[in-house]
Design an enzyme around this catalytic site. Sequence first.
Site, PDB file in Angstrom:
ATOM      1  N   ASP A  39       0.854  -1.182   0.000  1.00 52.58           N
ATOM      2  CA  ASP A  39       0.000   0.000   0.000  1.00 52.58           C
ATOM      3  C   ASP A  39       0.896   1.241   0.000  1.00 52.58           C
ATOM      4  O   ASP A  39       1.928   1.271   0.679  1.00 52.58           O
ATOM      5  CB  ASP A  39      -0.887   0.001   1.261  1.00 52.58           C
ATOM      6  CG  ASP A  39      -1.680   1.290   1.361  1.00 52.58           C
ATOM      7  OD1 ASP A  39      -1.276   2.166   2.164  1.00 52.58           O
ATOM      8  OD2 ASP A  39      -2.628   1.455   0.586  1.00 52.58           O
ATOM      9  N   ILE A  40       0.542   2.228  -0.781  1.00 47.78           N
ATOM     10  CA  ILE A  40       1.281   3.494  -0.767  1.00 47.78           C
ATOM     11  C   ILE A  40       0.589   4.415   0.230  1.00 47.78           C
ATOM     12  O   ILE A  40      -0.581   4.777   0.039  1.00 47.78           O
ATOM     13  CB  ILE A  40       1.287   4.143  -2.168  1.00 47.78           C
ATOM     14  CG1 ILE A  40       1.965   3.218  -3.174  1.00 47.78           C
ATOM     15  CG2 ILE A  40       1.969   5.522  -2.115  1.00 47.78           C
ATOM     16  CD1 ILE A  40       3.433   2.946  -2.895  1.00 47.78           C
ATOM     17  N   GLU A 167       6.300  20.506 -19.485  1.00 44.50           N
ATOM     18  CA  GLU A 167       5.154  19.849 -20.118  1.00 44.50           C
ATOM     19  C   GLU A 167       4.133  20.887 -20.505  1.00 44.50           C
ATOM     20  O   GLU A 167       3.488  20.816 -21.539  1.00 44.50           O
ATOM     21  CB  GLU A 167       4.535  18.825 -19.170  1.00 44.50           C
ATOM     22  CG  GLU A 167       3.398  18.000 -19.783  1.00 44.50           C
ATOM     23  CD  GLU A 167       2.029  18.658 -19.681  1.00 44.50           C
ATOM     24  OE1 GLU A 167       1.877  19.629 -18.915  1.00 44.50           O
ATOM     25  OE2 GLU A 167       1.110  18.230 -20.413  1.00 44.50           O
ATOM     26  N   GLU A 168       3.976  21.896 -19.660  1.00 43.87           N
ATOM     27  CA  GLU A 168       2.945  22.913 -19.909  1.00 43.87           C
ATOM     28  C   GLU A 168       3.250  23.756 -21.150  1.00 43.87           C
ATOM     29  O   GLU A 168       2.371  24.460 -21.657  1.00 43.87           O
ATOM     30  CB  GLU A 168       2.781  23.819 -18.683  1.00 43.87           C
ATOM     31  CG  GLU A 168       2.381  23.088 -17.421  1.00 43.87           C
ATOM     32  CD  GLU A 168       0.945  22.547 -17.451  1.00 43.87           C
ATOM     33  OE1 GLU A 168       0.286  22.664 -18.495  1.00 43.87           O
ATOM     34  OE2 GLU A 168       0.491  22.001 -16.442  1.00 43.87           O
ATOM     35  N   ASP A 302      -1.954   3.858  -5.243  1.00 42.08           N
ATOM     36  CA  ASP A 302      -1.897   2.401  -5.064  1.00 42.08           C
ATOM     37  C   ASP A 302      -1.972   1.684  -6.409  1.00 42.08           C
ATOM     38  O   ASP A 302      -1.337   0.651  -6.607  1.00 42.08           O
ATOM     39  CB  ASP A 302      -3.029   1.936  -4.145  1.00 42.08           C
ATOM     40  CG  ASP A 302      -2.839   2.425  -2.713  1.00 42.08           C
ATOM     41  OD1 ASP A 302      -3.846   2.556  -1.994  1.00 42.08           O
ATOM     42  OD2 ASP A 302      -1.685   2.690  -2.325  1.00 42.08           O
TER      43      ASP A 302
HETATM   44  N1  DTR Z   1      -2.623  18.790 -20.607  1.00 42.46           N
HETATM   45  C1  DTR Z   1      -2.497  18.410 -19.206  1.00 42.46           C
HETATM   46  C2  DTR Z   1      -3.844  18.140 -18.555  1.00 42.46           C
HETATM   47  C3  DTR Z   1      -4.676  17.189 -19.339  1.00 42.46           C
HETATM   48  C4  DTR Z   1      -5.776  17.500 -20.084  1.00 42.46           C
HETATM   49  N2  DTR Z   1      -6.312  16.330 -20.654  1.00 42.46           N
HETATM   50  C5  DTR Z   1      -5.519  15.316 -20.262  1.00 42.46           C
HETATM   51  C6  DTR Z   1      -5.621  13.973 -20.571  1.00 42.46           C
HETATM   52  C7  DTR Z   1      -4.662  13.099 -20.044  1.00 42.46           C
HETATM   53  C8  DTR Z   1      -3.617  13.594 -19.229  1.00 42.46           C
HETATM   54  C9  DTR Z   1      -3.520  14.971 -18.919  1.00 42.46           C
HETATM   55  C10 DTR Z   1      -4.494  15.825 -19.441  1.00 42.46           C
HETATM   56  C11 DTR Z   1      -1.826  19.507 -18.445  1.00 42.46           C
HETATM   57  O1  DTR Z   1      -2.379  20.590 -18.399  1.00 42.46           O
HETATM   58  O2  DTR Z   1      -0.758  19.219 -17.870  1.00 42.46           O
HETATM   59 ZN    ZN Z   2      -1.438  21.642 -16.971  1.00 38.92          ZN
HETATM   60 ZN    ZN Z   3      -0.409  18.342 -16.291  1.00 32.49          ZN
HETATM   61 CA    CA Z   4      -2.774   3.763  -0.240  1.00 34.18          CA
END
Ligand code: DTR
Ligand code: ZN
Ligand code: ZN
Ligand code: CA
Length: 434
Positions: A39-40, A167-168, A302
């Site tokens: 379990d986490i 990522e953004e 988990d």
């Molecule tokens: N683009 C991601 C958030 C996000 C929107 N739809 C999905 C589907 C699957 C994973 C992530 C996302 C962000 O704003 O980081």
């Molecule tokens: Zn985001």
């Molecule tokens: Zn995100």
């Molecule tokens: Ca847990």
Amino acid sequence: MPAFKIVAAGAATALAAALLTASATPASARPTALAAAPDIPVANVKAHLSQLQSIATANGGNRAHGRAGYRASIDYVKAKLDAAGYTTALQQFTSGGATGWNLVADWPGGDANHVIMAGAHLDSVTAGPGINDNGSGSAAVLETALAVARENLQPTKHLRFGWWGAEELGMVGSRAYVNGLASTDRAKIDGYLNFDMIGSPNPGYFVYDDNAALEKVFKDWYAAKGIATEIETEGDGRSDHAPFKSAGIPVGGLFSGADYTKTSAQAQKWGGTAGQAFDRCYHSSCDTTSNINDTALDNNSDAIANAIWTLGTATAPPPGTVFENTADVSVPDNGAAVTSSITVSGISGNAPAALAVGVDIRHTWRGDLVVDLVAPDGSSYRLKNSSGSDSADNVITTYTVNASGEVANGTWRLRVQDVASQDTGYINSWKLTF
Ligand code: DTR
Ligand code: ZN
Ligand code: ZN
Ligand code: CA
């Protein structure tokens, strides 16, 4: 519901035998894990989120690419992993004129030719601390990696974890990582699991459907907990699994929802508030430690650990492994050919020169029947021709096919056609022995 199973012939251990009740299409055969995941503790995950919150508060309110809060976040995660015995590496890149970093952590051991990877983006938007997006995924992956160390897990496959920058800005860090991999190294990654927003305050339970086997690991775990899941459909390619998928690496993952609105049907099965976004603070300053649903964070953490233990400790089926389909398929009288399929996985290289094809067809006047084996690439091998004079019933026999020119893994089909009127029957079962 057809039962598909993989049974190990010969002296193979019971470990390699796993009965899979497949969904409509046969999932790839996969043995069970060597050990169950721990379990986490969600409290540990939340403690990481508190640290990330403090980092944002101390650095202008965010942890965005190119800002001090992002580098401080990377340093926090790296320190935890270094202390736990991971081999860590920072990968530097530039985006928008600012320096960014990915953090990659390898757990020593396991088969380096078969890597299971899990990752999450660690950067936030500039508007806020990004605790759900994506401290939640980052913290859950971190705590899973720390659990691997606490348990001193000795997986059969090599485990690697990644925390991505920018990522953004469009999956910049994860794309830099994948593009920086030699093709031989990409080929060694059996699967990449992505976790981006997994603690949304009005949560849904969404599973990526990009790869059937990886999807099944998560769906089975949630089904065993009695939690309904849906396929993640908010848009493929919207997170760090996209560069991995583009490189041909199998991907999977979990998502608890962003700015889309939860329907009443979804509120019925998951609780929460219909007509409200899964995360009302998406990309906002209110994405703080108060913007987390503990139950969703706990369940998803988990589920991540279960996936790492299941995929990381699975053993490839030993030689002499049988893949079988016992679903009945009726054969139309003097009509079109029908097929029955078996998805083979975990067998490295090509099929054997003496591939045993066990066939069990129940049919009066078997002379009506033409039977072929169709390999995953579509090439066909004639097993039986029709014969007007063969009035005996049933075709229950084993054919030996030289399939050494065919890649073993993939979907094989048995194709049966009744080419003369009267006398009918069905495919009772068939199997392949590698
Ligand atoms: N683009 C991601 C958030 C996000 C929107 N739809 C999905 C589907 C699957 C994973 C992530 C996302 C962000 O704003 O980081
Ligand atoms: Zn985001
Ligand atoms: Zn995100
Ligand atoms: Ca847990």
